[in-house]
Write an enzyme that holds these catalytic residues in place. Structure first.
Site, PDB file in Angstrom:
ATOM      1  N   ARG A  35       0.815  -1.215   0.000  1.00  0.00           N
ATOM      2  CA  ARG A  35       0.000   0.000   0.000  1.00  0.00           C
ATOM      3  C   ARG A  35       0.851   1.270   0.000  1.00  0.00           C
ATOM      4  NH1 ARG A  35      -5.575  -1.045   1.512  1.00  0.00           N
ATOM      5  NH2 ARG A  35      -5.937  -2.663  -0.011  1.00  0.00           N
ATOM      6  N   ARG A  39      -3.583   6.438   0.920  1.00  0.00           N
ATOM      7  CA  ARG A  39      -4.135   7.674   1.492  1.00  0.00           C
ATOM      8  C   ARG A  39      -3.238   8.372   2.493  1.00  0.00           C
ATOM      9  NH1 ARG A  39      -9.726   4.891   2.923  1.00  0.00           N
ATOM     10  NH2 ARG A  39      -8.203   3.228   3.120  1.00  0.00           N
ATOM     11  N   ARG A  48      -7.262  11.348  -5.775  1.00  0.00           N
ATOM     12  CA  ARG A  48      -8.410  10.455  -5.650  1.00  0.00           C
ATOM     13  C   ARG A  48      -9.697  11.205  -5.305  1.00  0.00           C
ATOM     14  NH1 ARG A  48     -10.534   7.406  -6.073  1.00  0.00           N
ATOM     15  NH2 ARG A  48     -11.076   6.258  -4.213  1.00  0.00           N
ATOM     16  N   ASP A  84      -6.633  -3.145  -7.762  1.00  0.00           N
ATOM     17  CA  ASP A  84      -7.234  -3.793  -6.607  1.00  0.00           C
ATOM     18  C   ASP A  84      -7.460  -5.263  -6.904  1.00  0.00           C
ATOM     19  OD1 ASP A  84      -8.360  -2.781  -3.871  1.00  0.00           O
ATOM     20  OD2 ASP A  84      -9.670  -4.394  -4.530  1.00  0.00           O
ATOM     21  N   TYR A 162     -14.320 -12.757  -0.206  1.00  0.00           N
ATOM     22  CA  TYR A 162     -14.990 -11.476  -0.492  1.00  0.00           C
ATOM     23  C   TYR A 162     -16.293 -11.674  -1.239  1.00  0.00           C
ATOM     24  CZ  TYR A 162     -11.670  -7.977   1.123  1.00  0.00           C
ATOM     25  OH  TYR A 162     -10.907  -7.167   1.912  1.00  0.00           O
TER      26      TYR A 162
HETATM   27  C1  LIG Z   1      -7.664  -7.313   0.654  1.00  0.00           C
HETATM   28  C2  LIG Z   1      -7.185  -6.423  -0.481  1.00  0.00           C
HETATM   29  C3  LIG Z   1      -7.965  -5.459  -1.177  1.00  0.00           C
HETATM   30  N1  LIG Z   1      -7.137  -4.879  -2.127  1.00  0.00           N
HETATM   31  C4  LIG Z   1      -5.877  -5.427  -2.052  1.00  0.00           C
HETATM   32  C5  LIG Z   1      -5.906  -6.425  -1.052  1.00  0.00           C
HETATM   33  C6  LIG Z   1      -4.745  -7.345  -0.728  1.00  0.00           C
HETATM   34  C7  LIG Z   1      -3.775  -6.696   0.164  1.00  0.00           C
HETATM   35  C8  LIG Z   1      -4.236  -6.617   1.603  1.00  0.00           C
HETATM   36  O1  LIG Z   1      -4.322  -7.661   2.237  1.00  0.00           O
HETATM   37  O2  LIG Z   1      -4.453  -5.496   2.042  1.00  0.00           O
HETATM   38  C9  LIG Z   1      -4.719  -5.140  -2.893  1.00  0.00           C
HETATM   39  C10 LIG Z   1      -4.383  -3.740  -3.212  1.00  0.00           C
HETATM   40  N2  LIG Z   1      -5.202  -2.646  -3.205  1.00  0.00           N
HETATM   41  C11 LIG Z   1      -4.503  -1.542  -3.593  1.00  0.00           C
HETATM   42  C12 LIG Z   1      -3.196  -1.949  -3.947  1.00  0.00           C
HETATM   43  C13 LIG Z   1      -2.260  -0.983  -4.640  1.00  0.00           C
HETATM   44  C14 LIG Z   1      -0.859  -1.082  -4.618  1.00  0.00           C
HETATM   45  C15 LIG Z   1      -0.159  -0.718  -3.307  1.00  0.00           C
HETATM   46  O3  LIG Z   1       0.021  -1.617  -2.462  1.00  0.00           O
HETATM   47  O4  LIG Z   1       0.264   0.442  -3.174  1.00  0.00           O
HETATM   48  C16 LIG Z   1      -3.095  -3.315  -3.669  1.00  0.00           C
HETATM   49  C17 LIG Z   1      -1.896  -4.231  -3.796  1.00  0.00           C
HETATM   50  C18 LIG Z   1      -5.003  -0.164  -3.699  1.00  0.00           C
HETATM   51  C19 LIG Z   1      -6.076   0.245  -2.770  1.00  0.00           C
HETATM   52  N3  LIG Z   1      -7.235  -0.428  -2.507  1.00  0.00           N
HETATM   53  C20 LIG Z   1      -7.985   0.308  -1.649  1.00  0.00           C
HETATM   54  C21 LIG Z   1      -7.319   1.514  -1.322  1.00  0.00           C
HETATM   55  C22 LIG Z   1      -7.849   2.639  -0.402  1.00  0.00           C
HETATM   56  C23 LIG Z   1      -9.100   3.284  -0.908  1.00  0.00           C
HETATM   57  C24 LIG Z   1      -8.938   4.527  -1.779  1.00  0.00           C
HETATM   58  O5  LIG Z   1      -7.873   4.787  -2.329  1.00  0.00           O
HETATM   59  O6  LIG Z   1      -9.924   5.244  -1.917  1.00  0.00           O
HETATM   60  C25 LIG Z   1      -6.107   1.478  -2.025  1.00  0.00           C
HETATM   61  C26 LIG Z   1      -5.052   2.524  -2.056  1.00  0.00           C
HETATM   62  C27 LIG Z   1      -9.327  -0.099  -1.173  1.00  0.00           C
HETATM   63  C28 LIG Z   1      -9.419  -1.464  -0.633  1.00  0.00           C
HETATM   64  N4  LIG Z   1      -9.391  -2.607  -1.382  1.00  0.00           N
HETATM   65  C29 LIG Z   1      -9.495  -3.703  -0.526  1.00  0.00           C
HETATM   66  C30 LIG Z   1      -9.600  -3.209   0.797  1.00  0.00           C
HETATM   67  C31 LIG Z   1      -9.746  -4.061   2.036  1.00  0.00           C
HETATM   68  C32 LIG Z   1      -9.551  -1.803   0.734  1.00  0.00           C
HETATM   69  C33 LIG Z   1      -9.544  -0.821   1.885  1.00  0.00           C
HETATM   70  C34 LIG Z   1     -10.833  -0.168   2.116  1.00  0.00           C
HETATM   71  C35 LIG Z   1     -10.650   1.056   3.002  1.00  0.00           C
HETATM   72  O7  LIG Z   1      -9.641   1.161   3.701  1.00  0.00           O
HETATM   73  O8  LIG Z   1     -11.524   1.909   2.932  1.00  0.00           O
HETATM   74  C36 LIG Z   1      -9.405  -5.099  -0.988  1.00  0.00           C
END
Ligand SMILES: Cc1c2[nH]c(c1CCC(=O)O)Cc1[nH]c(c(CCC(=O)O)c1C)Cc1[nH]c(c(CCC(=O)O)c1C)Cc1[nH]c(c(C)c1CCC(=O)O)C2
Length: 365
Positions: A35, A39, A48, A84, A162
């Protein structure tokens, strides 16, 4: 597509990450953060702002910009494409929305095995996920060879969880109910996901990904027995099939498996055709080395919350972590992703501590 095809990529200038994946000598221990595009960066929040999350994922230009942002601030040794894991359920025909303050949400999750019939059985991965491939190709060009670009996917069990839970869950009890009550349908779904994932990862490599990480983020709610049946065989299948296919075209791309909270599976994961095993912070570095017997490189595993510590303390924690893992066959990272309230300055301190301490340790040799 002019000037942006998956050919003629700029020459790679920093291969420390790729060398470490293969257990080869490096001038310093490479480091990146899960990540890292997120944010906690004000420029990320600005890019974003007011935009739908999955619409952002579908814009190659936006994904490229968000991937590059952390690299402008910190000397990370790898980039990971902004995307994602839930783009796969979307490609299978499921609706997924990112709800602020709640996370990913499926308005109509899978409830019973009959619901599998509602899924697209033959997904045209190359067409449906073309936007991810375009983002990878564009980003690989714009990186100008600064560092390698990592592609990724969710693992079958994590995606299945999921698709059934419909969002975040602490127990994953709806998804685990399938494992105990509908084992055959579970295997059917896991197999379907595995086939899509293999094609998806091969497409990412064709588009320019230089390494691949498979996120089994929901390993922790399985026990060793369920893991052996519902996760491990598919993780192995993915690595073997991707590698076999790549070999046919003379390619070889390192693969990383990260099974969050799956400490019980470490021995198995180190013999699953992945070059690198990613670790969360619940595993002691020295014991991880012993249990994996030098068969794989290791990645991780500082508690992300250690980034709340003052910089001097972060430096001490990093030093201990490096001494535990050693400098060979090691990629420094956090044990999971960065949180939105973390201070970018402390992320910088983490990266610098890895580079400084590892150079020092390597010079002592
Ligand atoms: C479980 C999972 C997801 N997505 C992902 C996983 C596996 C990694 C882990 O175990 O965390 C993978 C993921 N998601 C994202 C990345 C981008 C690359 C990086 O690591 O920088 C990666 C590798 C961007 C993202 N994916 C997400 C964000 C944050 C939301 C946003 O940018 O608006 C980012 C940067 C959203 C997301 N997407 C998911 C979740 C649980 C969330 C968070 C929701 C929240 O916190 O509100 C599903």
């Amino acid at each position: 597509n002019a000037g942006c095809g998956p050919k003629d990529f700029p020459e790679l200038k920093n291969d420390a990450f790729l060398l470490a994946c293969r257990g080869q000598e490096t001038p310093h221990v490479p480091v990146w953060c899960m990540r890292q595009a997120g944010r906690y960066l004000p420029e990320f929040r600005e890019s974003r702002a007011g935009k739908d999350f999955f619409a952002t994922c579908r814009s190659p230009a936006a994904c490229c910009e968000l991937t590059l942002q952390p690299l402008r601030r910190f000397p990370f040794d790898a980039a990971i494409i902004f995307s994602d894991i839930l783009v796969i359920p979307q490609a299978m025909g499921m609706d997924v929305q990112m709800v602020a303050g709640k996370g990913p949400t499926f308005p109509e999750p899978l409830k019973e095995p009959e619901d599998l019939l509602l899924l697209q059985s033959k997904v045209d991965v190359i067409k449906e996920l073309d936007y991810v491939f375009k983002a990878i190709t564009l980003t690989r060009h714009k990186l100008e060879g600064k560092v390698p670009l990592i592609g990724f996917t969710g693992a079958p069990w994590t995606l299945m969880a999921y698709m059934i839970e419909g969002g975040a869950s602490t127990t994953q009890s709806k998804a685990k109910r399938w494992l105990y009550r509908h084992p055959e349908a579970s295997h059917q779904l896991l197999k379907m996901l595995t086939d899509i994932i293999v094609e998806y990862l091969l497409g990412q490599v064709a588009a320019g990904a230089q390494a691949l990480q498979v996120f089994e983020s929901h390993a922790g709610c399985l026990g060793p027995v369920e893991f052996q049946e519902f996760s491990l065989p598919y993780l192995r299948d993915i690595a073997r099939k991707v590698k076999d296919q790549l070999k046919e075209s003379g390619q070889d791309v390192p693969m990383i498996v990260f099974a969050k909270d799956g400490h019980y599976s470490l021995e198995d994961l180190s013999q699953s055709h992945y070059e690198v095993v990613g670790l969360d912070w619940t595993i002691d570095p020295r014991s991880a080395r012993e249990r994996t017997g030098g068969k794989v490189s290791l990645q991780g595993n500082m508690d992300p919350c250690a980034l709340y510590a003052p910089k001097e303390r972060i430096s001490e924690i990093v030093k201990k972590m490096l001494e535990g893992f050693g400098t060979r066959g090691y990629i420094a990272n956090l044990g999971h992703g960065l949180y939105p309230d973390m201070d970018p300055e402390n992320v910088g301190a983490f990266v610098e501590a890895v580079h400084t301490h590892s150079r020092h340790l390597l010079n002592l040799k």
